[in-house]
Design a protein around this motif. Structure first.
Motif, PDB file in Angstrom:
ATOM      1  N   LEU A   1      15.565  28.888   2.376  1.00 29.87           N
ATOM      2  CA  LEU A   1      15.846  29.026   3.801  1.00 29.87           C
ATOM      3  C   LEU A   1      16.785  29.925   4.387  1.00 29.87           C
ATOM      4  O   LEU A   1      16.593  30.050   5.522  1.00 29.87           O
ATOM      5  N   CYS A   2      17.485  30.621   3.707  1.00 26.80           N
ATOM      6  CA  CYS A   2      18.446  31.600   4.055  1.00 26.80           C
ATOM      7  C   CYS A   2      18.208  32.484   3.213  1.00 26.80           C
ATOM      8  O   CYS A   2      17.831  33.666   3.452  1.00 26.80           O
ATOM      9  N   ALA A   3      18.706  32.400   1.706  1.00 28.54           N
ATOM     10  CA  ALA A   3      18.675  33.581   0.818  1.00 28.54           C
ATOM     11  C   ALA A   3      17.222  34.393   0.822  1.00 28.54           C
ATOM     12  O   ALA A   3      17.165  35.395   0.727  1.00 28.54           O
TER      13      ALA A   3
ATOM     14  N   GLY B   1      26.657  24.990   6.429  1.00 25.17           N
ATOM     15  CA  GLY B   1      25.529  24.757   5.879  1.00 25.17           C
ATOM     16  C   GLY B   1      24.117  24.784   6.443  1.00 25.17           C
ATOM     17  O   GLY B   1      23.799  24.219   7.344  1.00 25.17           O
ATOM     18  N   HIS B   2      23.259  25.994   6.009  1.00 25.02           N
ATOM     19  CA  HIS B   2      22.032  26.275   7.070  1.00 25.02           C
ATOM     20  C   HIS B   2      21.002  26.515   5.794  1.00 25.02           C
ATOM     21  O   HIS B   2      20.139  27.334   6.190  1.00 25.02           O
ATOM     22  N   GLU B   3      20.821  25.938   4.959  1.00 23.20           N
ATOM     23  CA  GLU B   3      19.971  25.746   3.948  1.00 23.20           C
ATOM     24  C   GLU B   3      19.649  24.448   3.884  1.00 23.20           C
ATOM     25  O   GLU B   3      19.650  24.008   2.700  1.00 23.20           O
TER      26      GLU B   3
ATOM     27  N   VAL C   1      24.093  26.498  -0.901  1.00 20.91           N
ATOM     28  CA  VAL C   1      25.323  27.274  -0.511  1.00 20.91           C
ATOM     29  C   VAL C   1      25.223  28.874  -0.283  1.00 20.91           C
ATOM     30  O   VAL C   1      24.888  29.380  -1.123  1.00 20.91           O
ATOM     31  N   CYS C   2      25.269  29.008   1.276  1.00 20.03           N
ATOM     32  CA  CYS C   2      25.196  30.684   1.392  1.00 20.03           C
ATOM     33  C   CYS C   2      26.473  31.380   1.430  1.00 20.03           C
ATOM     34  O   CYS C   2      27.747  30.669   1.803  1.00 20.03           O
ATOM     35  N   ARG C   3      26.589  32.605   1.163  1.00 24.62           N
ATOM     36  CA  ARG C   3      27.878  33.494   1.158  1.00 24.62           C
ATOM     37  C   ARG C   3      28.326  33.292   2.494  1.00 24.62           C
ATOM     38  O   ARG C   3      29.630  33.418   2.796  1.00 24.62           O
ATOM     39  N   THR C   4      27.485  33.265   3.556  1.00 26.89           N
ATOM     40  CA  THR C   4      28.049  33.187   5.042  1.00 26.89           C
ATOM     41  C   THR C   4      28.896  31.872   5.038  1.00 26.89           C
ATOM     42  O   THR C   4      29.794  32.154   5.768  1.00 26.89           O
ATOM     43  N   ASP C   5      28.464  30.874   4.498  1.00 25.78           N
ATOM     44  CA  ASP C   5      29.344  29.581   4.450  1.00 25.78           C
ATOM     45  C   ASP C   5      30.863  30.071   4.074  1.00 25.78           C
ATOM     46  O   ASP C   5      32.006  29.620   4.444  1.00 25.78           O
TER      47      ASP C   5
HETATM   48 ZN    ZN Z   1      22.889  32.085   4.845  1.00 29.16          ZN
END
Ligand code: ZN
Ligand code: ZN
Length: 332
Positions: free
Chosen positions: A150-152, A63-65, A41-45
């Motif tokens: 994968l993102c962070a 969801g991108h991780e 869960v990324c802050r971008t979500d």
């Molecule tokens: Zn992200």
């Protein structure tokens, strides 16, 4: 399959994320179909759900991780990848022809497309990805702990490179969530002295445990001037604070995709003496390969809090309220 979709972006308390049952997706030409094992869960979500980031497709699955097992391939895709564990990240397509794509800066491609924004992401039981944008993952990390890389991990890594921290230099890390705690470890492994400036006792305690030389509040002055700093907190009012903490010639890199407004800057106090301010936009495939290779060589301690996929709305609410230490990760 079970999914979550962004319907009517708004404050997280108003329920912008809706659980939906959808037909199983299919892998198109050159694509892989992936059974999702974990999705960070990324802050971008959160920015997407709350409308800080303009929606590009109604009802998109965020969801991108995404960590998953390849279960099928489309026409022309590599059948040998079936059964392998792969990662799906934020950037998932570029034109390959524009001047940015041709000069190693595909992250700036005007035609770039993104997982969980232009195309459905990993808040689901299944996901699809173009095979050129599916990454092999380093061994030694389970699904939950590899997802935040994968993102962070990747974006923080790019921010660290753009911050141009000299060897053995002094780095300030503003905000210590999923990305901050991974990036600090990369910098420490490369010999930096790291000062963490963040709210939250738990985050500061984690920073010290991971090897930070100091951990203070976001507006505190670090104990020594900084050669470089990275702003992970989405708070524009910290830009002058971080610039003022820089030594001569230092660089402040802003890692996030969204930032609240930056207050007016004083040239003398914040920028003179060749201090630099720069943004960081997504990542190139090479950034991803470099970070994942580094994670294979250097054991990163990923602090993750697992949530069942059914609790994605609660995970985002916890992130919004600052209740997550490290990274939240969904498990279908
Ligand atoms: Zn992200
Ligand atoms: Zn391009």
């Amino acid at each position: 399959m079970r999914t979550w979709a962004v319907r009517g972006p708004g404050p997280i308390g108003t329920g912008p994320l809706v659980a939906e049952d959808r037909p199983r997706p299919r892998a198109g030409p050159g694509e892989l179909l992936v059974r999702v094992l974990a999705c960070g869960v990324c802050r971008t979500d959160l920015h997407l759900a709350e409308g800080d980031l303009a929606p590009r497709r109604p009802g998109v699955v965020p969801g991108h991780e995404v960590v998953g097992e390849v279960v099928d391939v489309g026409a022309g895709a590599d059948v040998a990848r079936v059964g392998r564990r792969v990662g799906i990240a934020w950037l998932r397509g570029t034109c390959g022809r524009c001047r940015w794509c041709r000069s190693g800066r595909e992250n700036l491609c005007p035609s770039s497309v993104y997982t969980g924004w232009d195309a459905d992401g990993g808040y689901a039981e299944l996901a699809v990805v173009p095979q050129h944008w599916a990454y092999d993952l380093p061994p030694g990390y389970d699904d939950v702990h590899v997802a935040p890389l994968l993102c962070a991990g990747i974006i923080g890594f790019r921010a660290l490179r753009l911050a141009e921290l000299p060897r053995g230099g002094r780095l300030g890390v503003y905000g210590f969530g999923a990305s901050g705690h991974l990036t600090a470890q990369v910098a420490l492994a490369e010999g930096a002295t790291v000062h963490v400036l963040t709210r939250g006792e738990a985050a500061r305690a984690l920073a010290v445990e991971l090897g930070a030389a100091s951990a203070g509040g976001p507006r505190d002055a670090p104990p020594e001037p900084l050669d470089a700093a990275i702003l992970f907190a989405p708070a524009g009012d910290l830009v002058p604070v971080a610039l003022e903490a820089l030594d001569r010639g230092g660089t402040l890199a802003i890692a996030g995709i969204h930032l609240s407004d930056v207050p007016s800057l004083s040239y003398q106090r914040h920028l003179f003496l060749e201090r630099r301010l720069r943004s960081v936009t997504a990542n190139t495939r090479q950034d991803a390969l470099d970070l994942l290779a580094l994670a294979g060589r250097t054991r990163l301690r990923v602090t993750a809090t697992p949530y069942p996929l059914d609790a994605a709305d609660r995970a985002l609410a916890d992130l919004a309220a600052g209740r997550v230490t490290g990274a939240a990760v969904l498990i279908p």
